[in-house]
Design an enzyme around this catalytic site. Structure first.
Site, PDB file in Angstrom:
ATOM      1  N   ARG A 116     -21.626 -28.668   0.615  1.00  0.00           N
ATOM      2  CA  ARG A 116     -22.871 -28.667  -0.167  1.00  0.00           C
ATOM      3  C   ARG A 116     -23.892 -29.707   0.269  1.00  0.00           C
ATOM      4  O   ARG A 116     -24.832 -29.984  -0.470  1.00  0.00           O
ATOM      5  CB  ARG A 116     -22.577 -28.827  -1.669  1.00  0.00           C
ATOM      6  CG  ARG A 116     -21.586 -27.792  -2.219  1.00  0.00           C
ATOM      7  CD  ARG A 116     -21.654 -27.662  -3.713  1.00  0.00           C
ATOM      8  NE  ARG A 116     -21.512 -28.936  -4.404  1.00  0.00           N
ATOM      9  CZ  ARG A 116     -21.591 -29.080  -5.726  1.00  0.00           C
ATOM     10  NH1 ARG A 116     -21.811 -28.012  -6.494  1.00  0.00           N
ATOM     11  NH2 ARG A 116     -21.427 -30.250  -6.298  1.00  0.00           N
ATOM     12  N   ASP A 117     -23.770 -30.235   1.493  1.00  0.00           N
ATOM     13  CA  ASP A 117     -24.845 -31.085   2.018  1.00  0.00           C
ATOM     14  C   ASP A 117     -24.769 -31.168   3.542  1.00  0.00           C
ATOM     15  O   ASP A 117     -24.883 -32.244   4.125  1.00  0.00           O
ATOM     16  CB  ASP A 117     -24.805 -32.479   1.413  1.00  0.00           C
ATOM     17  CG  ASP A 117     -26.129 -33.231   1.607  1.00  0.00           C
ATOM     18  OD1 ASP A 117     -27.156 -32.562   1.847  1.00  0.00           O
ATOM     19  OD2 ASP A 117     -26.135 -34.470   1.535  1.00  0.00           O
ATOM     20  N   LEU A 118     -24.596 -30.033   4.181  1.00  0.00           N
ATOM     21  CA  LEU A 118     -24.539 -30.022   5.636  1.00  0.00           C
ATOM     22  C   LEU A 118     -25.939 -30.181   6.212  1.00  0.00           C
ATOM     23  O   LEU A 118     -26.861 -29.451   5.846  1.00  0.00           O
ATOM     24  CB  LEU A 118     -23.921 -28.708   6.126  1.00  0.00           C
ATOM     25  CG  LEU A 118     -22.437 -28.526   5.799  1.00  0.00           C
ATOM     26  CD1 LEU A 118     -22.011 -27.095   6.115  1.00  0.00           C
ATOM     27  CD2 LEU A 118     -21.577 -29.525   6.556  1.00  0.00           C
ATOM     28  N   ASN A 158     -25.353 -35.677   8.673  1.00  0.00           N
ATOM     29  CA  ASN A 158     -23.974 -35.670   8.185  1.00  0.00           C
ATOM     30  C   ASN A 158     -23.000 -35.072   9.203  1.00  0.00           C
ATOM     31  O   ASN A 158     -21.843 -34.810   8.879  1.00  0.00           O
ATOM     32  CB  ASN A 158     -23.868 -34.890   6.868  1.00  0.00           C
ATOM     33  CG  ASN A 158     -24.465 -35.675   5.704  1.00  0.00           C
ATOM     34  OD1 ASN A 158     -24.633 -36.885   5.797  1.00  0.00           O
ATOM     35  ND2 ASN A 158     -24.788 -34.985   4.640  1.00  0.00           N
ATOM     36  N   THR A 213     -29.584 -30.610   0.957  1.00  0.00           N
ATOM     37  CA  THR A 213     -30.903 -31.121   1.326  1.00  0.00           C
ATOM     38  C   THR A 213     -31.855 -29.952   1.578  1.00  0.00           C
ATOM     39  O   THR A 213     -31.483 -28.949   2.184  1.00  0.00           O
ATOM     40  CB  THR A 213     -30.775 -32.003   2.578  1.00  0.00           C
ATOM     41  OG1 THR A 213     -29.908 -33.101   2.270  1.00  0.00           O
ATOM     42  CG2 THR A 213     -32.126 -32.534   3.020  1.00  0.00           C
TER      43      THR A 213
END
Length: 208
Positions: free
Chosen positions: A78-80, A84, A118
């Site tokens: 849920r934040d690739l 990261n 993001t």
């Protein structure tokens, strides 16, 4: 034995925790992670670093194998995004930063917050207000990162969440109920639905 070794190799594409430290006075928890030299965003912005097709193939293979590894274990990242995804000097890729990750069960209609991922890597269903989703939200981000490797810039740099949909549809074309069943039932569809029909430009823009 070979299956175990394959799983171990794929697990190397995810950052490992070396130690967990508890601060007795404050109760704060600190995680000590392995050190990796660079992140993908920094590498892509470097003017003298280039990738061959073989490099790109290796990076995406490592990335997708690592992503498959965490999905098979019931974890949504849920934040690739580029910052990261870490790269070592030996060309090893590591998926990092699981601060927004959650467990999920494939096939179950679990309800989550849509205030994740993001903005530039957020899939349209979350921009339309969806709160029931699965590993496909990570796969949208992965697709954005895949093209970013080639063009060396973010694929969908929207200025806000409404503009984000516009930027996406200028490339992918506007969806309809036939191509996206359930589109009209998404919570915010009537508020932010596209005002015009746009034909897809993905192949024309990235044919080479």
């Amino acid at each position: 034995m070979s299956g175990l070794l394959t799983s171990f190799a794929i697990a190397l594409s995810v950052t490992s925790i070396n130690e967990i430290v508890l601060h007795g006075g404050t109760g704060q928890v600190y995680m000590v992670l392995e050190y990796v030299d660079h992140d993908l965003t920094g590498i892509l912005q470097h003017p003298t670093i280039t990738f061959t097709p073989a490099h790109l193939k290796s990076l995406m293979q490592q990335f997708l194998e690592g992503l498959g590894f965490i999905h098979r274990r019931g974890v949504l990242h849920r934040d690739l995004k580029g910052s990261n995804i870490l790269l070592s000097k030996r060309g090893e890729l590591k998926i990092a930063d699981f601060g927004l990750a959650r467990f999920y069960q494939r096939g179950r209609q679990n309800d989550y917050t849509n205030r994740v991922i993001t903005q530039w890597y957020k899939p349209p269903e979350l921009l339309f207000g969806a709160t029931v989703y699965d590993e496909r939200v990570d796969m949208w981000s992965a697709g954005c990162i895949f093209l970013e490797l080639f063009i060396r810039r973010p694929l969908f740099p929207g200025q806000d969440e409404i503009d984000q949909l516009s930027v996406i549809f200028k490339v992918t074309g506007t969806p309809d109920a036939e191509s996206w069943p359930g589109l009209h039932d998404l919570p915010w569809y009537e508020l932010v639905k596209p005002r015009e029909v746009i034909e897809p430009q993905l192949r024309q823009n990235f044919a080479e």
